[in-house]
Design an enzyme around this catalytic site. Structure first.
Site, PDB file in Angstrom:
ATOM      1  N   ASN A 121       0.756  -1.019  -0.020  1.00  0.00           N
ATOM      2  CA  ASN A 121      -0.045   0.061   0.060  1.00  0.00           C
ATOM      3  C   ASN A 121       0.707   1.168  -0.012  1.00  0.00           C
ATOM      4  OD1 ASN A 121      -0.363   1.923   2.449  1.00  0.00           O
ATOM      5  ND2 ASN A 121      -0.021   0.097   3.281  1.00  0.00           N
ATOM      6  N   ILE A 132      -0.831   4.342   0.482  1.00  0.00           N
ATOM      7  CA  ILE A 132      -1.923   5.316   0.674  1.00  0.00           C
ATOM      8  C   ILE A 132      -1.481   6.703   1.129  1.00  0.00           C
ATOM      9  CG2 ILE A 132      -4.043   5.602   2.289  1.00  0.00           C
ATOM     10  CD1 ILE A 132      -4.114   3.045   0.412  1.00  0.00           C
ATOM     11  N   ASN A 136      -3.034   6.874  16.525  1.00  0.00           N
ATOM     12  CA  ASN A 136      -2.025   7.171  15.750  1.00  0.00           C
ATOM     13  C   ASN A 136      -1.536   8.471  15.311  1.00  0.00           C
ATOM     14  OD1 ASN A 136      -0.501   6.876  12.951  1.00  0.00           O
ATOM     15  ND2 ASN A 136      -0.012   4.971  14.229  1.00  0.00           N
ATOM     16  N   CYS A 186       7.017   8.189   9.200  1.00  0.00           N
ATOM     17  CA  CYS A 186       6.843   9.437   8.021  1.00  0.00           C
ATOM     18  C   CYS A 186       8.232  10.009   7.660  1.00  0.00           C
ATOM     19  CB  CYS A 186       6.125  10.428   8.696  1.00  0.00           C
ATOM     20  SG  CYS A 186       4.518   9.940   9.579  1.00  0.00           S
ATOM     21  N   ILE A 202       5.972  -4.507  13.873  1.00  0.00           N
ATOM     22  CA  ILE A 202       6.682  -3.753  12.857  1.00  0.00           C
ATOM     23  C   ILE A 202       5.600  -2.863  12.058  1.00  0.00           C
ATOM     24  CG2 ILE A 202       8.610  -5.141  12.866  1.00  0.00           C
ATOM     25  CD1 ILE A 202       7.932  -6.233  10.149  1.00  0.00           C
ATOM     26  N   THR A 225       5.521  -1.355   8.178  1.00  0.00           N
ATOM     27  CA  THR A 225       5.511  -2.115   7.035  1.00  0.00           C
ATOM     28  C   THR A 225       6.944  -2.246   6.490  1.00  0.00           C
ATOM     29  OG1 THR A 225       4.669  -0.142   5.553  1.00  0.00           O
ATOM     30  CG2 THR A 225       3.056  -1.987   6.290  1.00  0.00           C
ATOM     31  N   GLY A 234       1.142  -8.084   5.545  1.00  0.00           N
ATOM     32  CA  GLY A 234       0.296  -9.487   5.430  1.00  0.00           C
ATOM     33  C   GLY A 234       1.281 -10.632   5.888  1.00  0.00           C
ATOM     34  N   GLY A 261       1.592  -9.401   9.952  1.00  0.00           N
ATOM     35  CA  GLY A 261       0.956 -10.731   9.288  1.00  0.00           C
ATOM     36  C   GLY A 261       0.200 -11.505  10.252  1.00  0.00           C
ATOM     37  N   THR A 317      -3.490  -6.317   8.260  1.00  0.00           N
ATOM     38  CA  THR A 317      -3.783  -6.649   6.925  1.00  0.00           C
ATOM     39  C   THR A 317      -5.136  -7.568   7.004  1.00  0.00           C
ATOM     40  OG1 THR A 317      -1.763  -6.253   6.343  1.00  0.00           O
ATOM     41  CG2 THR A 317      -3.208  -7.650   4.651  1.00  0.00           C
TER      42      THR A 317
END
Length: 300
Positions: free
Chosen positions: A68, A70, A98, A128, A189, A191, A215, A242, A264
């Site tokens: 992703n 986004i 968040n 970020c 973690i 991603t 995932g 995951g 996910t």
């Protein structure tokens, strides 16, 4: 049977939480999931002003997970305070907000606005890009991790969870930096960075070229990093990456996580969080575990 866990002085009825960005603020999922059954709801990233996010396409399916990009699209702190907090307050669950930003000042603005709001913990997304430091993520430089943690801790009225990026050489260096800066807990973690190419169109599957990989395929990396971190710091760790089943969640607890976030999995099974909470209780009953704390960090 006791499933309660404590994060930075905040008691959760069970260790199952949502992962930021995969559950909105719970509005859509409340049709499927009784939010009262969750230890906590972690909101989507909230910034000081609305963020439009990245151009589309920004989601791609890959083997064992998804990508992703986004770009942390969100309506900003004003809408969040007016709309999302009142919604979540209807439920008997903890609220973890968040927080994202492009500069330290951005983060502090949100943290200060939340000071008088009825939220339980703050999760600071340091994946970020730090615009003042040439775009490298805050979470990829230990000095930046310690500095932003210290500033946030100084301004925050709620306990502070620092969310660590796995896109580093040694996760324990970042964990110790956050702890030195005064973090009350860590979550990990976030991603991994990935890419997919559409070979028929000869172009990137995501407009942003790269995206966050999440995932089931990332779980072994996440378990390893949670184990390393839990053994490197004295503050509690929230494990994620995951988690699809109760067995996955128990694996993170045994590695040293005090709580777990489900991300996910929500996209392909909106009931995942509650099923995992129930499954942990079943696992405890089957194995004669009276208190969930017996499982936390039991593998050394």
């Amino acid at each position: 049977m006791n499933t309660k866990v404590t994060l930075a002085g905040v008691e959760l009825k069970n260790p199952v939480m949502t992962a930021s960005g995969t559950f909105g603020s719970g509005v859509e999922y409340s049709e499927f999931v009784d939010l009262n059954r969750l230890g906590a709801v972690v909101t989507k990233g909230v910034a000081n002003v609305p963020w439009p996010g990245n151009p589309t396409p920004r989601v791609a399916e890959v083997y064992g997970g998804m990508l992703n990009a986004i770009g942390l699209q969100n309506p900003g702190i004003d809408v969040f305070v007016k709309r999302d907090i009142p919604f979540l307050k209807q439920f008997d669950t903890k609220i973890i907000v968040n927080v994202c930003g492009r500069t330290t000042e951005d983060y502090l603005e949100v943290v200060e606005r939340l000071g008088d709001e009825p939220v339980d913990l703050l999760e600071i997304n340091i994946s970020c890009p730090n615009v003042k430091e040439g775009g490298i993520a805050f979470g990829q430089d230990p000095k930046a991790v310690e500095a932003i943690t210290r500033e946030v801790r100084r301004h925050a009225k709620q306990p502070v969870i620092m969310k660590l990026s796995p896109n580093v050489t040694d996760i324990t260096v970042m964990a110790k930096a956050a702890e030195a800066g005064g973090a009350d807990a860590l979550s990990l973690i976030n991603t991994l960075t990935g890419m997919k190419i559409d070979i028929n169109r000869r172009t990137f599957a995501l407009a942003n070229r790269t995206g966050g990989f999440s995932g089931p395929a990332v779980k072994p990396v996440a378990v390893r990093m949670v184990y390393q971190t839990a053994n490197a710091v004295r503050i509690p760790v929230i494990g994620m990456g995951g988690i699809t089943t109760a067995e996955d969640a128990v694996e993170f607890l045994m590695a040293g996580a005090t709580a777990v976030s489900v991300g996910t999995a929500n996209f392909f099974n909106p009931y995942a969080t509650v099923e995992i909470a129930d499954g942990i209780e079943r696992f405890m009953a089957e194995h004669g575990v009276e208190d969930i704390r017996e499982l936390i960090g039991c593998v050394k």
